[in-house]
Design a protein around this motif. Sequence first.
Motif, PDB file in Angstrom:
ATOM      1  N   LYS A  87       0.827  -1.210   0.000  1.00 18.03           N
ATOM      2  CA  LYS A  87       0.000   0.000   0.000  1.00 18.03           C
ATOM      3  C   LYS A  87       0.858   1.256   0.000  1.00 18.03           C
ATOM      4  N   SER A  88       2.031   1.193   0.619  1.00 23.87           N
ATOM      5  CA  SER A  88       2.925   2.353   0.704  1.00 23.87           C
ATOM      6  C   SER A  88       4.022   2.330  -0.351  1.00 23.87           C
ATOM      7  N   GLY A  89       3.933   1.395  -1.297  1.00 22.08           N
ATOM      8  CA  GLY A  89       4.886   1.376  -2.390  1.00 22.08           C
ATOM      9  C   GLY A  89       6.202   0.685  -2.100  1.00 22.08           C
ATOM     10  N   TYR A  90       6.222  -0.186  -1.111  1.00 20.87           N
ATOM     11  CA  TYR A  90       7.440  -0.923  -0.768  1.00 20.87           C
ATOM     12  C   TYR A  90       7.336  -2.378  -1.213  1.00 20.87           C
ATOM     13  N   ARG A  91       8.484  -2.962  -1.514  1.00 24.49           N
ATOM     14  CA  ARG A  91       8.565  -4.401  -1.776  1.00 24.49           C
ATOM     15  C   ARG A  91       9.016  -5.092  -0.496  1.00 24.49           C
ATOM     16  N   LEU A  92       8.593  -6.336  -0.309  1.00 26.27           N
ATOM     17  CA  LEU A  92       8.869  -7.040   0.940  1.00 26.27           C
ATOM     18  C   LEU A  92       9.521  -8.386   0.682  1.00 26.27           C
ATOM     19  N   LEU A  93      10.636  -8.637   1.375  1.00 32.62           N
ATOM     20  CA  LEU A  93      11.300  -9.930   1.358  1.00 32.62           C
ATOM     21  C   LEU A  93      11.054 -10.622   2.692  1.00 32.62           C
ATOM     22  N   PHE A  94      11.082 -11.962   2.684  1.00 37.45           N
ATOM     23  CA  PHE A  94      10.780 -12.742   3.880  1.00 37.45           C
ATOM     24  C   PHE A  94      11.973 -13.607   4.266  1.00 37.45           C
ATOM     25  N   GLY A  95      12.138 -13.806   5.568  1.00 36.18           N
ATOM     26  CA  GLY A  95      13.127 -14.743   6.080  1.00 36.18           C
ATOM     27  C   GLY A  95      12.546 -15.507   7.246  1.00 36.18           C
ATOM     28  N   ASN A  96      13.076 -16.683   7.498  1.00 39.92           N
ATOM     29  CA  ASN A  96      12.564 -17.579   8.535  1.00 39.92           C
ATOM     30  C   ASN A  96      13.738 -18.048   9.389  1.00 39.92           C
ATOM     31  N   SER A  97      13.759 -17.641  10.661  1.00 42.66           N
ATOM     32  CA  SER A  97      14.916 -17.956  11.506  1.00 42.66           C
ATOM     33  C   SER A  97      14.850 -19.330  12.159  1.00 42.66           C
ATOM     34  N   ASP A  98      13.674 -19.959  12.161  1.00 43.59           N
ATOM     35  CA  ASP A  98      13.518 -21.259  12.831  1.00 43.59           C
ATOM     36  C   ASP A  98      13.937 -21.208  14.298  1.00 43.59           C
ATOM     37  N   GLU A  99      13.705 -20.072  14.955  1.00 40.81           N
ATOM     38  CA  GLU A  99      14.075 -19.894  16.371  1.00 40.81           C
ATOM     39  C   GLU A  99      15.584 -20.013  16.585  1.00 40.81           C
ATOM     40  N   SER A 100      16.375 -19.909  15.530  1.00 45.55           N
ATOM     41  CA  SER A 100      17.830 -20.084  15.609  1.00 45.55           C
ATOM     42  C   SER A 100      18.526 -18.726  15.625  1.00 45.55           C
ATOM     43  N   SER A 101      19.332 -18.495  16.654  1.00 45.52           N
ATOM     44  CA  SER A 101      20.077 -17.242  16.748  1.00 45.52           C
ATOM     45  C   SER A 101      21.086 -17.107  15.610  1.00 45.52           C
TER      46      SER A 101
END
Length: 339
Positions: A87-101
Amino acid sequence: MVTIYDIAAQAGVSAMTVSRVINNTGKISDKTRAKVQRVMDELNYVPNHMARSLVLQQSKLLFLLITDITNPFYTTLARGAEDAAKKSGYRLLFGNSDESSQKEKDYIDTILSTRADGVLIAPASDSSLPHLESLRRHNVPFVLLDREVPGMGSDVVLGDTKEGARKLVDHLISLGHRRIALINGLPTISSARLRLEGFREALKLGDLAYDEQYVLESAFEPKSDLSDIESWLDSMDPAPTAIVAGNNVLAVEVIRTLHARGLRVPDDLSVVGFDDLGPYSEIDPFLTVIAQQAYQFGYLGMQMLIERIEERGAAAQPWRRVVLPAELVVRRSVAKLPE
């Protein structure tokens, strides 16, 4: 590779005009803008966003780092974050940490190298502090979701998780349960600590004693090995009549373990938990839960992040802490015990 000079030559304009169309800057007539855009489409031109970010000092790229994308809570949260970003004109990338530091650190390094404008993050645990400090040193705005990290001031969106735990226990007590167990996340996670506090307070208000044998600390993630849950069930004496699960993943693991033993919910043991089991749980509503506003977590968190990004350079505003109320959704996973 098509360049802005190719587009300029075919459109009969200057390279500066093409640049202004791409970056939406400067004064250009609608006719010229449409002509340049038509040539870009014909040539299948893809803007070089990295080069653009170097010029504008803004990549329009954001990152969402969560702990378990398979958890319906985070899946719905991600939908809210993506909708707000778009809605604000940004693209979004995703990451998944699996609860791992360590995995979280690797993602933070990637975020810094891609020049993302900001990060929406559900921290893996209290050990996330140095990762957040790294973002701050590099002037990358971030907003925390679902969890806080001691020692780190920031914007944060939380659920009223302590009150949610109290509501679950109160509901069990109202139906005659007196031996209530809790399988919870690890104590290095702020939401797990709050759920334990709410659990203990509700027992105290219900004139029930807290007994450590009825509490198991386990990771908030799916398990292939359920032996720790099996050992815990065997160790409790007398056995509980109800179990509170610290999140929906743990609730499913408990129910799987009970089913493997030939036990039925709620006939043999009642189970309640945090967060729903996804959008399809309505087909056969079963589990009594504290339903958190997952979509709003993502949407509001993203709005706060974008505001921080666009306020950079202005006077710093106080950190904002939003606590979203949660709703007790009563279904049929709890048996009423005789008086």
